[in-house]
Write an enzyme that holds these catalytic residues in place. Structure first.
Site, PDB file in Angstrom:
ATOM      1  N   HIS A  72       6.371  -1.376   5.228  1.00 35.68           N
ATOM      2  CA  HIS A  72       5.417  -0.305   5.519  1.00 35.68           C
ATOM      3  C   HIS A  72       4.001  -0.833   5.279  1.00 35.68           C
ATOM      4  O   HIS A  72       3.691  -1.327   4.196  1.00 35.68           O
ATOM      5  CB  HIS A  72       5.720   0.871   4.588  1.00 35.68           C
ATOM      6  CG  HIS A  72       4.875   2.072   4.797  1.00 35.68           C
ATOM      7  ND1 HIS A  72       5.192   3.057   5.716  1.00 35.68           N
ATOM      8  CD2 HIS A  72       3.724   2.469   4.210  1.00 35.68           C
ATOM      9  CE1 HIS A  72       4.263   3.996   5.674  1.00 35.68           C
ATOM     10  NE2 HIS A  72       3.348   3.664   4.773  1.00 35.68           N
TER      11      HIS A  72
ATOM     12  N   ASP B 133       0.042   0.016   5.194  1.00 36.67           N
ATOM     13  CA  ASP B 133      -0.960   1.083   5.139  1.00 36.67           C
ATOM     14  C   ASP B 133      -2.281   0.585   5.705  1.00 36.67           C
ATOM     15  O   ASP B 133      -2.909  -0.302   5.140  1.00 36.67           O
ATOM     16  CB  ASP B 133      -1.151   1.548   3.689  1.00 36.67           C
ATOM     17  CG  ASP B 133      -0.052   2.497   3.256  1.00 36.67           C
ATOM     18  OD1 ASP B 133       0.448   3.258   4.117  1.00 36.67           O
ATOM     19  OD2 ASP B 133       0.305   2.485   2.066  1.00 36.67           O
TER      20      ASP B 133
ATOM     21  N   HIS C 217       1.338   2.463   9.287  1.00 33.85           N
ATOM     22  CA  HIS C 217       0.886   3.836   9.022  1.00 33.85           C
ATOM     23  C   HIS C 217      -0.629   3.837   9.196  1.00 33.85           C
ATOM     24  O   HIS C 217      -1.354   3.312   8.355  1.00 33.85           O
ATOM     25  CB  HIS C 217       1.332   4.188   7.597  1.00 33.85           C
ATOM     26  CG  HIS C 217       0.775   5.440   7.042  1.00 33.85           C
ATOM     27  ND1 HIS C 217       0.825   5.747   5.707  1.00 33.85           N
ATOM     28  CD2 HIS C 217       0.152   6.495   7.640  1.00 33.85           C
ATOM     29  CE1 HIS C 217       0.255   6.919   5.499  1.00 33.85           C
ATOM     30  NE2 HIS C 217      -0.175   7.394   6.652  1.00 33.85           N
TER      31      HIS C 217
ATOM     32  N   PHE D 133      -5.287   5.777  -1.522  1.00 32.96           N
ATOM     33  CA  PHE D 133      -5.135   4.838  -2.632  1.00 32.96           C
ATOM     34  C   PHE D 133      -3.679   4.780  -3.084  1.00 32.96           C
ATOM     35  O   PHE D 133      -2.946   5.756  -2.939  1.00 32.96           O
ATOM     36  CB  PHE D 133      -5.997   5.276  -3.831  1.00 32.96           C
ATOM     37  CG  PHE D 133      -7.463   5.256  -3.507  1.00 32.96           C
ATOM     38  CD1 PHE D 133      -8.194   4.078  -3.597  1.00 32.96           C
ATOM     39  CD2 PHE D 133      -8.102   6.411  -3.062  1.00 32.96           C
ATOM     40  CE1 PHE D 133      -9.533   4.049  -3.258  1.00 32.96           C
ATOM     41  CE2 PHE D 133      -9.451   6.395  -2.728  1.00 32.96           C
ATOM     42  CZ  PHE D 133     -10.172   5.210  -2.821  1.00 32.96           C
ATOM     43  N   GLY D 134      -3.302   3.644  -3.640  1.00 31.87           N
ATOM     44  CA  GLY D 134      -1.981   3.516  -4.240  1.00 31.87           C
ATOM     45  C   GLY D 134      -2.012   4.095  -5.641  1.00 31.87           C
ATOM     46  O   GLY D 134      -3.069   4.460  -6.165  1.00 31.87           O
TER      47      GLY D 134
ATOM     48  N   ASP E 289       5.994   9.111   1.582  1.00 29.55           N
ATOM     49  CA  ASP E 289       5.030   8.078   1.167  1.00 29.55           C
ATOM     50  C   ASP E 289       4.107   8.629   0.084  1.00 29.55           C
ATOM     51  O   ASP E 289       3.404   9.608   0.315  1.00 29.55           O
ATOM     52  CB  ASP E 289       4.218   7.683   2.412  1.00 29.55           C
ATOM     53  CG  ASP E 289       3.271   6.511   2.185  1.00 29.55           C
ATOM     54  OD1 ASP E 289       3.249   5.953   1.078  1.00 29.55           O
ATOM     55  OD2 ASP E 289       2.560   6.156   3.152  1.00 29.55           O
ATOM     56  N   GLY E 290       4.152   8.001  -1.088  1.00 29.13           N
ATOM     57  CA  GLY E 290       3.219   8.370  -2.152  1.00 29.13           C
ATOM     58  C   GLY E 290       3.940   8.772  -3.424  1.00 29.13           C
ATOM     59  O   GLY E 290       4.645   9.777  -3.436  1.00 29.13           O
ATOM     60  N   GLY E 291       3.794   7.976  -4.461  1.00 31.86           N
ATOM     61  CA  GLY E 291       4.369   8.335  -5.749  1.00 31.86           C
ATOM     62  C   GLY E 291       5.886   8.265  -5.811  1.00 31.86           C
ATOM     63  O   GLY E 291       6.502   8.846  -6.700  1.00 31.86           O
TER      64      GLY E 291
HETATM   65 ZN    ZN Z   1       1.690   4.687   4.030  1.00 30.74          ZN
END
Ligand code: ZN
Length: 211
Positions: free
Chosen positions: A17, A19, A50, A127-128, A159-161
């Site tokens: 994936h 980003d 993405h 942000f990651g 996607d995320g956390g």
């Molecule tokens: Zn992503």
């Protein structure tokens, strides 16, 4: 980066994936087509790009050229979402649509029939390392219902956390593609940590199937 990807693949990672951020749609800048092109040389896994960018249509041909396999665009970034999704398909890639935490799932109904995957953002993009927003679970469940009601086959990605403390609930809700950044790469043991996360996801899936 190629080494890290190879390690994640050995640990069971099956999609890369990517980003992509432009500093306009989201307050950060990351990679673009040149990095995708270079990743392409180092992995056979599908590259899932993405696009967190404004005017994604302008860049879709460049991502195709670079070797992207899947491309997802944000509902919130596309003035003509249907056209953008068509354009991705016309360039031989699998189209996906993404929704931000504050966007209603039902808004996607008109395009669900034309996407390969729906990506549910469980943090605000940019942000990651952010904390998982639990409401995303309702959206995953709703998408699963809609898919059944409409007789469709799109896949549900989150996607995320996504990490050890959240993986069970996202899998139980119905997510099938789990994007993990920090949980896999954060401690420098991508193989070990990808495997552990995948095993936790598979346990949750088996348990959900039994119930
Ligand atoms: Zn992503």
């Amino acid at each position: 980066m190629a080494e890290e990807i190879a390690a994640a693949e050995r640990g069971g990672g099956s999609v890369i994936h990517v980003d992509v951020m432009d500093g306009h749609f989201v307050p950060n800048i990351t990679v673009g087509p040149p990095i995708v092109q270079s990743l392409r040389k180092h992995t056979k896994l599908p590259l899932d790009c993405h696009l967190m960018i404004e005017n994604p249509d302008e860049f879709i041909p460049a991502f195709a050229e670079a070797g992207a396999n899947w491309v997802s665009v944000h509902y919130e970034a596309c003035r003509h979402l249907h056209r953008s999704l068509e354009l991705i398909g016309q360039h031989g890639m699998k189209p996906g649509v993404v929704i931000n935490p504050a966007t209603k799932t039902e808004l996607l109904i008109p395009v669900l029939g034309m996407v390969h995957h729906v990506l549910v953002m469980s943090v605000n993009p940019g942000f990651g390392g952010q904390k998982f927003i639990p409401y995303a679970l309702n959206k995953i469940r709703r998408l699963k219902e809609l898919r059944q009601e409409m007789g469709l086959e799109f896949r549900i990605e989150v996607d995320g956390g996504v990490a050890h403390d959240t993986v069970k609930s996202v899998v139980e809700a119905g997510a099938e593609l789990l994007v993990a950044g920090n949980a896999v790469f954060g401690e420098g043991h991508a193989e070990r940590d990808a495997r552990a996360l995948l095993e936790a996801a598979q346990r949750a899936e088996r348990k959900a199937a039994q119930e």
